[in-house]
Design an enzyme around this catalytic site. Structure first.
Site, PDB file in Angstrom:
ATOM      1  N   LYS A 182      46.880  43.067  41.369  1.00 51.90           N
ATOM      2  CA  LYS A 182      45.665  42.804  42.158  1.00 51.90           C
ATOM      3  C   LYS A 182      46.021  42.106  43.468  1.00 51.90           C
ATOM      4  O   LYS A 182      45.515  42.446  44.540  1.00 51.90           O
ATOM      5  CB  LYS A 182      44.652  41.969  41.354  1.00 51.90           C
ATOM      6  CG  LYS A 182      43.499  41.547  42.240  1.00 51.90           C
ATOM      7  CD  LYS A 182      42.170  41.419  41.619  1.00 51.90           C
ATOM      8  CE  LYS A 182      41.143  41.205  42.751  1.00 51.90           C
ATOM      9  NZ  LYS A 182      39.846  40.816  42.302  1.00 51.90           N
TER      10      LYS A 182
ATOM     11  N   HIS B   9      29.303  50.146  37.414  1.00 53.63           N
ATOM     12  CA  HIS B   9      28.347  49.116  37.840  1.00 53.63           C
ATOM     13  C   HIS B   9      26.916  49.571  37.603  1.00 53.63           C
ATOM     14  O   HIS B   9      26.074  48.795  37.144  1.00 53.63           O
ATOM     15  CB  HIS B   9      28.505  48.842  39.345  1.00 53.63           C
ATOM     16  CG  HIS B   9      29.223  47.567  39.620  1.00 53.63           C
ATOM     17  ND1 HIS B   9      29.770  47.286  40.849  1.00 53.63           N
ATOM     18  CD2 HIS B   9      29.475  46.489  38.848  1.00 53.63           C
ATOM     19  CE1 HIS B   9      30.334  46.097  40.815  1.00 53.63           C
ATOM     20  NE2 HIS B   9      30.175  45.589  39.617  1.00 53.63           N
TER      21      HIS B   9
ATOM     22  N   LYS C 104      36.690  37.077  46.489  1.00 59.73           N
ATOM     23  CA  LYS C 104      35.286  37.508  46.495  1.00 59.73           C
ATOM     24  C   LYS C 104      34.444  36.444  45.814  1.00 59.73           C
ATOM     25  O   LYS C 104      34.735  36.034  44.690  1.00 59.73           O
ATOM     26  CB  LYS C 104      35.126  38.839  45.758  1.00 59.73           C
ATOM     27  CG  LYS C 104      35.599  40.029  46.582  1.00 59.73           C
ATOM     28  CD  LYS C 104      35.194  41.336  45.958  1.00 59.73           C
ATOM     29  CE  LYS C 104      35.651  42.500  46.807  1.00 59.73           C
ATOM     30  NZ  LYS C 104      35.442  43.801  46.161  1.00 59.73           N
TER      31      LYS C 104
ATOM     32  N   HIS D 192      30.761  43.704  31.313  1.00 61.55           N
ATOM     33  CA  HIS D 192      31.272  44.395  32.504  1.00 61.55           C
ATOM     34  C   HIS D 192      32.378  45.403  32.153  1.00 61.55           C
ATOM     35  O   HIS D 192      32.325  46.569  32.549  1.00 61.55           O
ATOM     36  CB  HIS D 192      31.796  43.347  33.496  1.00 61.55           C
ATOM     37  CG  HIS D 192      32.420  43.950  34.712  1.00 61.55           C
ATOM     38  ND1 HIS D 192      31.681  44.567  35.693  1.00 61.55           N
ATOM     39  CD2 HIS D 192      33.723  44.058  35.092  1.00 61.55           C
ATOM     40  CE1 HIS D 192      32.493  45.023  36.637  1.00 61.55           C
ATOM     41  NE2 HIS D 192      33.731  44.716  36.299  1.00 61.55           N
TER      42      HIS D 192
ATOM     43  N   HIS E  43      34.192  51.696  38.820  1.00 66.48           N
ATOM     44  CA  HIS E  43      33.084  50.773  39.080  1.00 66.48           C
ATOM     45  C   HIS E  43      31.884  51.451  39.738  1.00 66.48           C
ATOM     46  O   HIS E  43      30.785  50.920  39.673  1.00 66.48           O
ATOM     47  CB  HIS E  43      33.544  49.611  39.965  1.00 66.48           C
ATOM     48  CG  HIS E  43      34.408  48.616  39.247  1.00 66.48           C
ATOM     49  ND1 HIS E  43      35.597  48.959  38.640  1.00 66.48           N
ATOM     50  CD2 HIS E  43      34.246  47.278  39.024  1.00 66.48           C
ATOM     51  CE1 HIS E  43      36.125  47.875  38.095  1.00 66.48           C
ATOM     52  NE2 HIS E  43      35.334  46.846  38.305  1.00 66.48           N
TER      53      HIS E  43
ATOM     54  N   ARG F 161      29.016  24.043  55.375  1.00 67.59           N
ATOM     55  CA  ARG F 161      29.831  25.075  56.052  1.00 67.59           C
ATOM     56  C   ARG F 161      31.213  25.269  55.423  1.00 67.59           C
ATOM     57  O   ARG F 161      32.137  25.779  56.052  1.00 67.59           O
ATOM     58  CB  ARG F 161      29.977  24.778  57.540  1.00 67.59           C
ATOM     59  CG  ARG F 161      28.655  24.746  58.249  1.00 67.59           C
ATOM     60  CD  ARG F 161      28.795  25.133  59.705  1.00 67.59           C
ATOM     61  NE  ARG F 161      27.482  25.260  60.303  1.00 67.59           N
ATOM     62  CZ  ARG F 161      26.807  24.270  60.854  1.00 67.59           C
ATOM     63  NH1 ARG F 161      27.338  23.063  60.879  1.00 67.59           N
ATOM     64  NH2 ARG F 161      25.624  24.470  61.375  1.00 67.59           N
TER      65      ARG F 161
ATOM     66  N   ASN G  57      38.066  49.477  42.846  1.00 66.08           N
ATOM     67  CA  ASN G  57      36.737  49.878  42.365  1.00 66.08           C
ATOM     68  C   ASN G  57      36.771  51.125  41.499  1.00 66.08           C
ATOM     69  O   ASN G  57      35.720  51.669  41.158  1.00 66.08           O
ATOM     70  CB  ASN G  57      35.790  50.117  43.554  1.00 66.08           C
ATOM     71  CG  ASN G  57      35.588  48.850  44.362  1.00 66.08           C
ATOM     72  OD1 ASN G  57      35.539  47.757  43.795  1.00 66.08           O
ATOM     73  ND2 ASN G  57      35.523  48.977  45.665  1.00 66.08           N
TER      74      ASN G  57
ATOM     75  N   GLU H  86      38.605  44.422  52.298  1.00 67.37           N
ATOM     76  CA  GLU H  86      38.179  45.707  51.744  1.00 67.37           C
ATOM     77  C   GLU H  86      37.725  46.713  52.813  1.00 67.37           C
ATOM     78  O   GLU H  86      36.679  47.341  52.710  1.00 67.37           O
ATOM     79  CB  GLU H  86      37.059  45.505  50.697  1.00 67.37           C
ATOM     80  CG  GLU H  86      36.948  46.711  49.769  1.00 67.37           C
ATOM     81  CD  GLU H  86      36.067  46.466  48.548  1.00 67.37           C
ATOM     82  OE1 GLU H  86      36.299  45.460  47.847  1.00 67.37           O
ATOM     83  OE2 GLU H  86      35.190  47.298  48.307  1.00 67.37           O
TER      84      GLU H  86
ATOM     85  N   GLU I  77      39.802  45.843  32.778  1.00 69.29           N
ATOM     86  CA  GLU I  77      40.276  45.701  34.168  1.00 69.29           C
ATOM     87  C   GLU I  77      41.806  45.837  34.217  1.00 69.29           C
ATOM     88  O   GLU I  77      42.358  46.349  35.190  1.00 69.29           O
ATOM     89  CB  GLU I  77      39.855  44.344  34.758  1.00 69.29           C
ATOM     90  CG  GLU I  77      38.370  44.177  35.014  1.00 69.29           C
ATOM     91  CD  GLU I  77      37.837  44.964  36.223  1.00 69.29           C
ATOM     92  OE1 GLU I  77      38.631  45.600  36.950  1.00 69.29           O
ATOM     93  OE2 GLU I  77      36.604  44.947  36.417  1.00 69.29           O
TER      94      GLU I  77
ATOM     95  N   ARG J  18      41.886  48.118  49.436  1.00 72.57           N
ATOM     96  CA  ARG J  18      41.282  47.276  48.377  1.00 72.57           C
ATOM     97  C   ARG J  18      40.213  48.042  47.583  1.00 72.57           C
ATOM     98  O   ARG J  18      39.926  47.706  46.439  1.00 72.57           O
ATOM     99  CB  ARG J  18      40.690  45.990  48.980  1.00 72.57           C
ATOM    100  CG  ARG J  18      40.141  45.056  47.907  1.00 72.57           C
ATOM    101  CD  ARG J  18      39.857  43.664  48.388  1.00 72.57           C
ATOM    102  NE  ARG J  18      39.381  42.843  47.287  1.00 72.57           N
ATOM    103  CZ  ARG J  18      39.249  41.533  47.327  1.00 72.57           C
ATOM    104  NH1 ARG J  18      39.564  40.884  48.415  1.00 72.57           N
ATOM    105  NH2 ARG J  18      38.819  40.865  46.276  1.00 72.57           N
TER     106      ARG J  18
HETATM  107  N1  GLY Z   1      36.940  43.180  41.759  1.00 73.60           N
HETATM  108  C1  GLY Z   1      37.403  43.995  42.801  1.00 73.60           C
HETATM  109  C2  GLY Z   1      37.941  43.223  43.963  1.00 73.60           C
HETATM  110  O1  GLY Z   1      38.177  42.040  43.854  1.00 73.60           O
HETATM  111  O2  GLY Z   1      38.125  43.796  45.001  1.00 73.60           O
END
Ligand code: GLY
Length: 362
Positions: free
Chosen positions: A224, A249, A144, A266, A245, A122, A242, A234, A186, A238
């Protein structure tokens, strides 16, 4: 590699700190002393085991013993099956809730390691030590974690913050040039969405040297972090991270799944995504023709171009429509009003996306 002796200031987020260069190691030592972990486990892949672990261990004296878990290298191993192996190894090593996982690697290691740590018993604490430029400026920062589900990227995961992120650009010494360029995409994105002068600085850099990168990485991480701090889960702002992306993506996934096209890194895929979404921005959000041209020439000069036929574009649009970031069946784009300013949740007709591919190929 000799670095300037200046000290990069640590960046404090609401829940953890991001430390740079020598200060990073000193902070880790203090953190280990404070926490008295029952066990320290370092997660590496084959590459970072060979190329990065020796440098990491030369910078820090562990007062207690530590264990190493190695996973295979590459995005294809960013799976639940690899997590099972790591969970099993943690269990075999008798890791408990007071153990620490140190993720030493690129985005696959930090994303997967973060996910494993956030779910093992957990949740145990983890520290990210990114070794690729992409992981330094993006993956390792912002909480993330996760793995891919079949071909769909990052479908399974959590938002769980590391206890600490340590950024040491010396790891980039051994990073191949195309990987450096991938991370740089990025950074260019950070300029496009939030900071026009940063964009100008980056695109006029000429050769990319590690001495330049030191300060630039710090600037990108600060951008960031600002965005993530405003909206960690997000729900809103946030999403601007993207930009490029939504299509990028889908292009990355398409190339991974088709033998007749080379796999793209990427950053290479999102560079194409940023040209395409730049075009959409000019049609829908007021991005000027001059700025659009600047975006196209910048990415064209730095990144490989790809030929897309009608069938591939159709498949890419299909992949985009199944992306996890969509909601209520709608594909939402982040688009630019101008360089440095953007807008979220813009709906785009398929016909305009086809036009964007024509613009990219022209
Ligand atoms: N890579 C985009 C984010 O961390 O929100």
């Amino acid at each position: 590699m000799l670095y300037l002796a200046h000290k990069m200031k640590s960046i404090q987020t609401p829940s953890y700190a991001i430390h740079f260069n020598a200060l990073a190691y000193a902070s880790l030592v203090a953190y280990l002393k404070e926490n008295n972990f029952s066990k320290i486990i370092i997660l590496v892949d084959e590459n970072t085991h060979e190329h990065c672990l020796p440098h990491f261990l030369s910078q820090i004296q562990f007062e207690t013993s530590f264990e190493i878990i190695e996973i295979p290298q590459g995005e294809v191993h960013k799976t639940i099956a690899t997590c099972m192996e790591v969970w099993r190894s943690l269990s075999d090593l008798s890791a408990d809730r007071k153990s620490l996982l140190i993720n030493l690697g690129g985005g696959v290691v930090t994303d997967l390691g973060g996910f494993v740590a956030s779910t093992f018993k957990r949740g145990i604490k983890f520290v990210n030590v990114p070794t690729s430029l992409l992981a330094m400026v993006d993956a390792s920062v912002g909480g993330k974690t996760g793995v891919d589900l079949d071909l769909s990227k990052n479908q399974i995961g959590t938002i769980t913050f590391a206890d600490m992120v340590l950024i040491d650009p010396e790891f980039l010494d051994t990073l191949p040039k195309n990987e450096l360029r991938s991370g740089f995409a990025e950074m260019l994105k950070h300029g496009l969405i939030r900071d026009q002068s940063y964009w100008s600085k980056l695109r006029n850099l000429g050769a990319l040297t590690l001495n330049d990168l030191d300060g630039l990485i710090h600037h990108s991480v600060a951008i960031k972090n600002e965005v993530v701090t405003e909206d960690p889960t997000e729900m809103g702002i946030r999403k601007i991270l993207n930009f490029g992306h939504t299509l990028g993506h889908a292009i990355e996934t398409y190339c991974l799944d088709h033998d007749h096209v080379s796999t793209l890194l990427h950053g290479e895929a999102i560079a194409i995504g940023m040209i395409l979404e730049g075009y959409l921005s000019s049609k829908l959000c007021g991005l000027s023709q001059e700025e659009l041209k600047q975006i196209k020439t910048t990415f064209y000069a730095m990144y490989p171009s790809v030929v897309f036929n009608k069938q591939s574009i159709k498949e890419i649009i299909g992949l985009m429509q199944s992306d996890k970031k969509n909601s209520h069946g709608r594909v939402n784009f982040v688009l630019l009003n101008s360089i440095g300013q953007c807008q979220m949740d813009v709906a785009v007709d398929e016909a305009l996306i086809l036009e964007a591919f024509e613009y990219y190929s022209a």
